[in-house]
Design a protein around this motif. Structure first.
Motif, PDB file in Angstrom:
ATOM      1  N   THR A  81       7.999  10.164   7.059  1.00 16.80           N
ATOM      2  CA  THR A  81       6.774  10.539   7.737  1.00 16.80           C
ATOM      3  C   THR A  81       5.768  11.078   6.716  1.00 16.80           C
ATOM      4  OG1 THR A  81       7.418  12.834   8.104  1.00 16.80           O
ATOM      5  CG2 THR A  81       8.096  11.212   9.794  1.00 16.80           C
ATOM      6  N   LYS A  82       4.529  11.214   7.161  1.00 15.94           N
ATOM      7  CA  LYS A  82       3.503  11.803   6.298  1.00 15.94           C
ATOM      8  C   LYS A  82       3.876  13.240   5.939  1.00 15.94           C
ATOM      9  CE  LYS A  82      -0.333   9.026   7.885  1.00 15.94           C
ATOM     10  NZ  LYS A  82      -1.599   8.999   8.611  1.00 15.94           N
ATOM     11  N   ASP A  83       4.434  13.961   6.889  1.00 14.39           N
ATOM     12  CA  ASP A  83       4.852  15.339   6.620  1.00 14.39           C
ATOM     13  C   ASP A  83       5.932  15.391   5.540  1.00 14.39           C
ATOM     14  OD1 ASP A  83       3.089  16.557   8.432  1.00 14.39           O
ATOM     15  OD2 ASP A  83       4.509  16.383  10.081  1.00 14.39           O
ATOM     16  N   GLU A  84       6.903  14.485   5.637  1.00 17.55           N
ATOM     17  CA  GLU A  84       7.985  14.460   4.642  1.00 17.55           C
ATOM     18  C   GLU A  84       7.453  14.124   3.253  1.00 17.55           C
ATOM     19  OE1 GLU A  84      11.820  13.125   7.341  1.00 17.55           O
ATOM     20  OE2 GLU A  84      10.333  11.579   6.825  1.00 17.55           O
ATOM     21  N   ILE A  85       6.586  13.131   3.175  1.00 17.40           N
ATOM     22  CA  ILE A  85       6.004  12.761   1.881  1.00 17.40           C
ATOM     23  C   ILE A  85       5.136  13.905   1.360  1.00 17.40           C
ATOM     24  CG2 ILE A  85       4.412  11.196   0.689  1.00 17.40           C
ATOM     25  CD1 ILE A  85       7.059   9.900   1.296  1.00 17.40           C
ATOM     26  N   GLY A  86       4.340  14.488   2.247  1.00 22.04           N
ATOM     27  CA  GLY A  86       3.500  15.609   1.851  1.00 22.04           C
ATOM     28  C   GLY A  86       4.311  16.739   1.251  1.00 22.04           C
ATOM     29  N   ASP A 145      -7.209   4.562   1.444  1.00 25.41           N
ATOM     30  CA  ASP A 145      -8.075   4.337   0.279  1.00 25.41           C
ATOM     31  C   ASP A 145      -9.414   5.049   0.427  1.00 25.41           C
ATOM     32  OD1 ASP A 145      -6.258   2.826  -1.201  1.00 25.41           O
ATOM     33  OD2 ASP A 145      -6.902   0.950  -0.279  1.00 25.41           O
ATOM     34  N   SER A 146      -9.397   6.187   1.120  1.00 27.02           N
ATOM     35  CA  SER A 146     -10.612   6.984   1.301  1.00 27.02           C
ATOM     36  C   SER A 146     -10.714   8.097   0.263  1.00 27.02           C
ATOM     37  CB  SER A 146     -10.634   7.597   2.706  1.00 27.02           C
ATOM     38  OG  SER A 146     -10.674   6.585   3.677  1.00 27.02           O
ATOM     39  N   SER A 147      -9.723   8.192  -0.577  1.00 30.89           N
ATOM     40  CA  SER A 147      -9.697   9.207  -1.625  1.00 30.89           C
ATOM     41  C   SER A 147      -8.987   8.613  -2.828  1.00 30.89           C
ATOM     42  CB  SER A 147      -8.944  10.448  -1.123  1.00 30.89           C
ATOM     43  OG  SER A 147      -8.905  11.439  -2.113  1.00 30.89           O
ATOM     44  N   CYS A 148      -9.401   9.027  -4.006  1.00 28.63           N
ATOM     45  CA  CYS A 148      -8.748   8.546  -5.226  1.00 28.63           C
ATOM     46  C   CYS A 148      -7.483   9.361  -5.467  1.00 28.63           C
ATOM     47  CB  CYS A 148      -9.678   8.698  -6.413  1.00 28.63           C
ATOM     48  SG  CYS A 148     -11.114   7.637  -6.339  1.00 28.63           S
ATOM     49  N   ILE A 149      -6.447   8.663  -5.868  1.00 27.89           N
ATOM     50  CA  ILE A 149      -5.184   9.338  -6.152  1.00 27.89           C
ATOM     51  C   ILE A 149      -5.207   9.854  -7.582  1.00 27.89           C
ATOM     52  CG2 ILE A 149      -3.977   7.228  -6.859  1.00 27.89           C
ATOM     53  CD1 ILE A 149      -1.484   8.371  -5.391  1.00 27.89           C
ATOM     54  N   SER A 150      -4.813  11.095  -7.757  1.00 29.43           N
ATOM     55  CA  SER A 150      -4.768  11.664  -9.107  1.00 29.43           C
ATOM     56  C   SER A 150      -3.572  11.094  -9.856  1.00 29.43           C
ATOM     57  CB  SER A 150      -4.663  13.192  -9.042  1.00 29.43           C
ATOM     58  OG  SER A 150      -3.386  13.574  -8.570  1.00 29.43           O
ATOM     59  N   HIS A 182      -4.382  14.841   3.415  1.00 26.54           N
ATOM     60  CA  HIS A 182      -4.732  14.249   2.118  1.00 26.54           C
ATOM     61  C   HIS A 182      -3.989  12.926   1.939  1.00 26.54           C
ATOM     62  CE1 HIS A 182      -4.849  14.607  -2.545  1.00 26.54           C
ATOM     63  NE2 HIS A 182      -5.749  13.765  -2.107  1.00 26.54           N
ATOM     64  N   LEU A 183      -2.732  12.878   2.340  1.00 24.65           N
ATOM     65  CA  LEU A 183      -1.969  11.640   2.260  1.00 24.65           C
ATOM     66  C   LEU A 183      -2.617  10.556   3.122  1.00 24.65           C
ATOM     67  CD1 LEU A 183       0.446  10.020   1.249  1.00 24.65           C
ATOM     68  CD2 LEU A 183       1.772  10.976   3.142  1.00 24.65           C
ATOM     69  N   SER A 184      -3.102  10.927   4.300  1.00 28.32           N
ATOM     70  CA  SER A 184      -3.796   9.961   5.160  1.00 28.32           C
ATOM     71  C   SER A 184      -4.986   9.357   4.440  1.00 28.32           C
ATOM     72  CB  SER A 184      -4.269  10.620   6.455  1.00 28.32           C
ATOM     73  OG  SER A 184      -3.173  10.974   7.258  1.00 28.32           O
ATOM     74  N   LEU A 185      -5.760  10.192   3.751  1.00 30.60           N
ATOM     75  CA  LEU A 185      -6.920   9.695   3.001  1.00 30.60           C
ATOM     76  C   LEU A 185      -6.492   8.757   1.886  1.00 30.60           C
ATOM     77  CD1 LEU A 185      -9.065  12.951   2.731  1.00 30.60           C
ATOM     78  CD2 LEU A 185      -9.478  10.969   4.212  1.00 30.60           C
ATOM     79  N   SER A 229       0.848  -1.188   0.000  1.00 31.89           N
ATOM     80  CA  SER A 229       0.000   0.000   0.000  1.00 31.89           C
ATOM     81  C   SER A 229       0.888   1.244   0.000  1.00 31.89           C
ATOM     82  CB  SER A 229      -0.897   0.001   1.231  1.00 31.89           C
ATOM     83  OG  SER A 229      -0.116   0.185   2.406  1.00 31.89           O
ATOM     84  N   LEU A 230       0.248   2.385  -0.229  1.00 33.34           N
ATOM     85  CA  LEU A 230       1.005   3.641  -0.177  1.00 33.34           C
ATOM     86  C   LEU A 230       1.680   3.806   1.178  1.00 33.34           C
ATOM     87  CD1 LEU A 230      -1.490   6.117  -1.887  1.00 33.34           C
ATOM     88  CD2 LEU A 230       0.467   4.966  -2.909  1.00 33.34           C
ATOM     89  N   LYS A 231       0.962   3.456   2.240  1.00 34.59           N
ATOM     90  CA  LYS A 231       1.528   3.575   3.583  1.00 34.59           C
ATOM     91  C   LYS A 231       2.738   2.662   3.743  1.00 34.59           C
ATOM     92  CE  LYS A 231       0.495   3.246   8.473  1.00 34.59           C
ATOM     93  NZ  LYS A 231      -0.542   3.032   9.488  1.00 34.59           N
ATOM     94  N   GLU A 232       2.635   1.427   3.245  1.00 28.62           N
ATOM     95  CA  GLU A 232       3.766   0.502   3.378  1.00 28.62           C
ATOM     96  C   GLU A 232       4.996   1.026   2.654  1.00 28.62           C
ATOM     97  OE1 GLU A 232       1.867  -3.893   3.941  1.00 28.62           O
ATOM     98  OE2 GLU A 232       1.624  -2.966   1.976  1.00 28.62           O
ATOM     99  N   TRP A 233       4.814   1.607   1.463  1.00 32.42           N
ATOM    100  CA  TRP A 233       5.957   2.167   0.738  1.00 32.42           C
ATOM    101  C   TRP A 233       6.585   3.296   1.545  1.00 32.42           C
ATOM    102  CZ3 TRP A 233       8.550  -0.178  -2.809  1.00 32.42           C
ATOM    103  CH2 TRP A 233       7.922  -1.066  -3.680  1.00 32.42           C
ATOM    104  N   ARG A 234       5.730   4.136   2.150  1.00 32.00           N
ATOM    105  CA  ARG A 234       6.247   5.246   2.962  1.00 32.00           C
ATOM    106  C   ARG A 234       7.033   4.719   4.149  1.00 32.00           C
ATOM    107  NH1 ARG A 234       4.433   7.391   7.456  1.00 32.00           N
ATOM    108  NH2 ARG A 234       2.302   6.619   7.303  1.00 32.00           N
ATOM    109  N   VAL A 235       6.490   3.725   4.832  1.00 35.07           N
ATOM    110  CA  VAL A 235       7.147   3.157   6.013  1.00 35.07           C
ATOM    111  C   VAL A 235       8.446   2.447   5.621  1.00 35.07           C
ATOM    112  CG1 VAL A 235       6.894   1.450   7.857  1.00 35.07           C
ATOM    113  CG2 VAL A 235       5.004   2.995   7.340  1.00 35.07           C
ATOM    114  N   ILE A 236       8.425   1.721   4.513  1.00 35.04           N
ATOM    115  CA  ILE A 236       9.632   1.037   4.024  1.00 35.04           C
ATOM    116  C   ILE A 236      10.771   2.039   3.831  1.00 35.04           C
ATOM    117  CG2 ILE A 236      10.635  -0.091   1.980  1.00 35.04           C
ATOM    118  CD1 ILE A 236       7.927  -1.637   1.758  1.00 35.04           C
ATOM    119  N   LYS A 237      10.422   3.205   3.301  1.00 33.30           N
ATOM    120  CA  LYS A 237      11.437   4.242   3.065  1.00 33.30           C
ATOM    121  C   LYS A 237      11.756   5.050   4.316  1.00 33.30           C
ATOM    122  CE  LYS A 237      12.113   3.585  -1.327  1.00 33.30           C
ATOM    123  NZ  LYS A 237      13.396   3.293  -1.923  1.00 33.30           N
TER     124      LYS A 237
END
Length: 63
Positions: free
Chosen positions: A16-21, A37-42, A30-33, A5-13
């Motif tokens: 933080t959400k702030d850094e990715i944001g 999978d609560s929001s569609c990724i553009s 927005h990254l949390s959503l 998942s997107l979260k797993e890729w972030r954690v693997i690297k």
């Protein structure tokens, strides 16, 4: 085959959400959503995400 998942890729690297944001130019909320999978990724954000993690579309979608 396991699909990360997107979260797993972030954690693997180890990012933080702030850094990715900051890197993707999106709010951490927005990254949390996206991670939940609560929001569609553009397509624009997906392309940035793939480039940031140096992964292919197949790796993120198919595992």
């Amino acid at each position: 085959m396991h699909q990360h998942s997107l979260k797993e890729w972030r954690v693997i690297k180890g990012l933080t959400k702030d850094e990715i944001g900051d890197k993707l130019k999106i709010e951490p909320d927005h990254l949390s959503l996206l991670e939940e999978d609560s929001s569609c990724i553009s397509s624009e954000i997906l392309e940035k995400f793939l480039a940031l993690f140096d992964i292919s579309y197949d790796e993120i979608i198919l595992g």
